[in-house]
Design a protein around this motif. Structure first.
Motif, PDB file in Angstrom:
ATOM      1  N   SER A 178       0.866  -1.178   0.000  1.00 54.71           N
ATOM      2  CA  SER A 178       0.000   0.000   0.000  1.00 54.71           C
ATOM      3  C   SER A 178       0.902   1.226   0.000  1.00 54.71           C
ATOM      4  CB  SER A 178      -0.969   0.013   1.193  1.00 54.71           C
ATOM      5  OG  SER A 178      -0.264   0.054   2.404  1.00 54.71           O
ATOM      6  N   PHE A 179       0.595   2.128  -0.903  1.00 50.68           N
ATOM      7  CA  PHE A 179       1.243   3.435  -0.970  1.00 50.68           C
ATOM      8  C   PHE A 179       0.173   4.477  -0.716  1.00 50.68           C
ATOM      9  CE2 PHE A 179       4.082   1.084  -3.889  1.00 50.68           C
ATOM     10  CZ  PHE A 179       5.330   1.508  -3.450  1.00 50.68           C
ATOM     11  N   VAL A 180       0.449   5.416   0.165  1.00 51.23           N
ATOM     12  CA  VAL A 180      -0.387   6.606   0.302  1.00 51.23           C
ATOM     13  C   VAL A 180       0.493   7.762  -0.139  1.00 51.23           C
ATOM     14  CG1 VAL A 180      -1.678   8.109   1.851  1.00 51.23           C
ATOM     15  CG2 VAL A 180      -1.746   5.630   2.184  1.00 51.23           C
ATOM     16  N   TYR A 181      -0.005   8.514  -1.102  1.00 47.88           N
ATOM     17  CA  TYR A 181       0.723   9.655  -1.639  1.00 47.88           C
ATOM     18  C   TYR A 181       0.043  10.938  -1.169  1.00 47.88           C
ATOM     19  CZ  TYR A 181       2.395   6.117  -4.964  1.00 47.88           C
ATOM     20  OH  TYR A 181       2.929   4.990  -5.546  1.00 47.88           O
ATOM     21  N   THR A 182       0.847  11.967  -0.900  1.00 53.07           N
ATOM     22  CA  THR A 182       0.307  13.282  -0.580  1.00 53.07           C
ATOM     23  C   THR A 182       0.988  14.320  -1.462  1.00 53.07           C
ATOM     24  OG1 THR A 182       1.888  13.519   1.240  1.00 53.07           O
ATOM     25  CG2 THR A 182      -0.331  12.760   1.811  1.00 53.07           C
ATOM     26  N   TYR A 183       0.242  15.380  -1.734  1.00 49.35           N
ATOM     27  CA  TYR A 183       0.767  16.463  -2.552  1.00 49.35           C
ATOM     28  C   TYR A 183       1.368  17.499  -1.624  1.00 49.35           C
ATOM     29  CZ  TYR A 183       1.065  19.703  -6.457  1.00 49.35           C
ATOM     30  OH  TYR A 183       1.517  20.536  -7.437  1.00 49.35           O
ATOM     31  N   GLU A 184       2.690  17.648  -1.687  1.00 45.28           N
ATOM     32  CA  GLU A 184       3.410  18.541  -0.777  1.00 45.28           C
ATOM     33  C   GLU A 184       4.394  19.407  -1.552  1.00 45.28           C
ATOM     34  OE1 GLU A 184       5.381  16.085   2.071  1.00 45.28           O
ATOM     35  OE2 GLU A 184       3.514  15.221   2.798  1.00 45.28           O
ATOM     36  N   ASN A 185       4.313  20.694  -1.336  1.00 37.45           N
ATOM     37  CA  ASN A 185       5.269  21.629  -1.962  1.00 37.45           C
ATOM     38  C   ASN A 185       5.372  21.429  -3.472  1.00 37.45           C
ATOM     39  OD1 ASN A 185       5.943  22.713   0.616  1.00 37.45           O
ATOM     40  ND2 ASN A 185       7.261  20.940   0.957  1.00 37.45           N
ATOM     41  N   GLY A 186       4.217  21.224  -4.098  1.00 39.32           N
ATOM     42  CA  GLY A 186       4.175  21.116  -5.552  1.00 39.32           C
ATOM     43  C   GLY A 186       4.574  19.769  -6.123  1.00 39.32           C
ATOM     44  N   GLU A 187       4.653  18.743  -5.265  1.00 37.69           N
ATOM     45  CA  GLU A 187       5.111  17.435  -5.732  1.00 37.69           C
ATOM     46  C   GLU A 187       4.353  16.319  -5.013  1.00 37.69           C
ATOM     47  OE1 GLU A 187       9.557  15.610  -6.555  1.00 37.69           O
ATOM     48  OE2 GLU A 187       9.335  17.254  -5.152  1.00 37.69           O
ATOM     49  N   TRP A 188       4.069  15.243  -5.741  1.00 32.13           N
ATOM     50  CA  TRP A 188       3.459  14.068  -5.124  1.00 32.13           C
ATOM     51  C   TRP A 188       4.561  13.230  -4.479  1.00 32.13           C
ATOM     52  CZ3 TRP A 188      -1.573  13.367  -4.327  1.00 32.13           C
ATOM     53  CH2 TRP A 188      -2.451  14.147  -5.063  1.00 32.13           C
ATOM     54  N   LYS A 189       4.393  12.905  -3.200  1.00 28.54           N
ATOM     55  CA  LYS A 189       5.384  12.137  -2.439  1.00 28.54           C
ATOM     56  C   LYS A 189       4.694  10.964  -1.754  1.00 28.54           C
ATOM     57  CE  LYS A 189       9.089  14.905  -2.613  1.00 28.54           C
ATOM     58  NZ  LYS A 189      10.461  14.505  -2.748  1.00 28.54           N
ATOM     59  N   ILE A 190       5.480   9.939  -1.436  1.00 30.19           N
ATOM     60  CA  ILE A 190       4.971   8.793  -0.679  1.00 30.19           C
ATOM     61  C   ILE A 190       4.960   9.202   0.792  1.00 30.19           C
ATOM     62  CG2 ILE A 190       5.379   6.392  -0.003  1.00 30.19           C
ATOM     63  CD1 ILE A 190       7.071   6.202  -2.688  1.00 30.19           C
ATOM     64  N   SER A 191       3.792   9.177   1.413  1.00 33.02           N
ATOM     65  CA  SER A 191       3.734   9.512   2.841  1.00 33.02           C
ATOM     66  C   SER A 191       3.623   8.262   3.705  1.00 33.02           C
ATOM     67  CB  SER A 191       2.587  10.475   3.146  1.00 33.02           C
ATOM     68  OG  SER A 191       1.351   9.883   2.858  1.00 33.02           O
ATOM     69  N   ASN A 192       3.139   7.168   3.122  1.00 35.91           N
ATOM     70  CA  ASN A 192       3.048   5.908   3.853  1.00 35.91           C
ATOM     71  C   ASN A 192       3.214   4.772   2.853  1.00 35.91           C
ATOM     72  OD1 ASN A 192       1.731   3.475   5.030  1.00 35.91           O
ATOM     73  ND2 ASN A 192       1.396   4.855   6.747  1.00 35.91           N
ATOM     74  N   HIS A 193       4.112   3.844   3.173  1.00 40.95           N
ATOM     75  CA  HIS A 193       4.369   2.693   2.295  1.00 40.95           C
ATOM     76  C   HIS A 193       4.475   1.472   3.192  1.00 40.95           C
ATOM     77  CE1 HIS A 193       7.471   0.599  -0.588  1.00 40.95           C
ATOM     78  NE2 HIS A 193       6.321  -0.048  -0.544  1.00 40.95           N
ATOM     79  N   HIS A 194       3.584   0.523   2.965  1.00 28.68           N
ATOM     80  CA  HIS A 194       3.588  -0.728   3.721  1.00 28.68           C
ATOM     81  C   HIS A 194       3.739  -1.860   2.722  1.00 28.68           C
ATOM     82  CE1 HIS A 194       1.316  -3.656   6.600  1.00 28.68           C
ATOM     83  NE2 HIS A 194       2.585  -3.927   6.510  1.00 28.68           N
TER      84      HIS A 194
END
Length: 174
Positions: A133-149
């Motif tokens: 599972s990947f949860v992505y968040t949009y931060e500072n103009g970029e999509w990043k992985i915020s949680n990876h299990h």
């Protein structure tokens, strides 16, 4: 902070509020950045491309500053980019190439989730499937992985444990 306006009326010898309006300041609003399912899947491809570089720092750069990684091949949760990079030092030695076998994508305002089954092929030709599972968040103009299990497929692990237990019983009897 908020914008506001009051309209007063003089009634029965007193000033009374006859109308009031308040709203958030425009700069205080979070503006959602839309993302399609195809773009979410593309985020996995960016991560997989970072794996192909063999550079743990490039892989860790795909994660947000406060990301959580619950990796497959470690008992330790990783809560910082340095810890995440440290995990990938060993994993990248195997030269993994990942692909998604099946997955389910959900999206919301500045977040996306992709969860399912992926498979890695390693330089030696071996393959392993896992749940992800990947949860992505949009931060500072970029999509990043915020949680990876990531976890191994349980049926194969249970089967292997049963074989080991059976072998141990055979050795004990002999």
């Amino acid at each position: 902070k908020a914008r506001y306006s009051f309209v007063y009326a003089f009634e029965d010898g007193k000033w009374m509020i006859s109308h009031h309006h308040s709203s958030l300041m425009p700069q205080e609003l979070v503006r959602p950045t839309p993302i399609t399912d195809v773009e979410v899947r593309g985020l996995f491809n960016l991560w997989n491309t970072a794996l192909a570089t063999g550079d743990p720092e490039q892989v860790a750069a795909r994660y947000s500053e406060d990301a959580v990684l619950l990796p497959t091949l470690s008992d330790s949760a990783r809560y910082t980019n340095d810890q995440i990079a440290d995990y990938f030092v060993g994993f990248l030695r195997k030269k993994p190439d990942g692909k998604i076998i099946e997955g389910n994508i959900k999206t919301g305002a500045n977040w996306a989730q992709d969860a399912g089954i992926y498979e890695f092929t390693f330089e030696d030709g071996s393959k392993v499937q896992g749940r992800y599972s990947f949860v992505y968040t949009y931060e500072n103009g970029e999509w990043k992985i915020s949680n990876h299990h990531s976890s191994i497929m349980p049926e194969g692990a249970v089967s292997a444990m049963k074989k080991v237990a059976e072998l141990e019983r055979t050795v004990d009897v002999a």
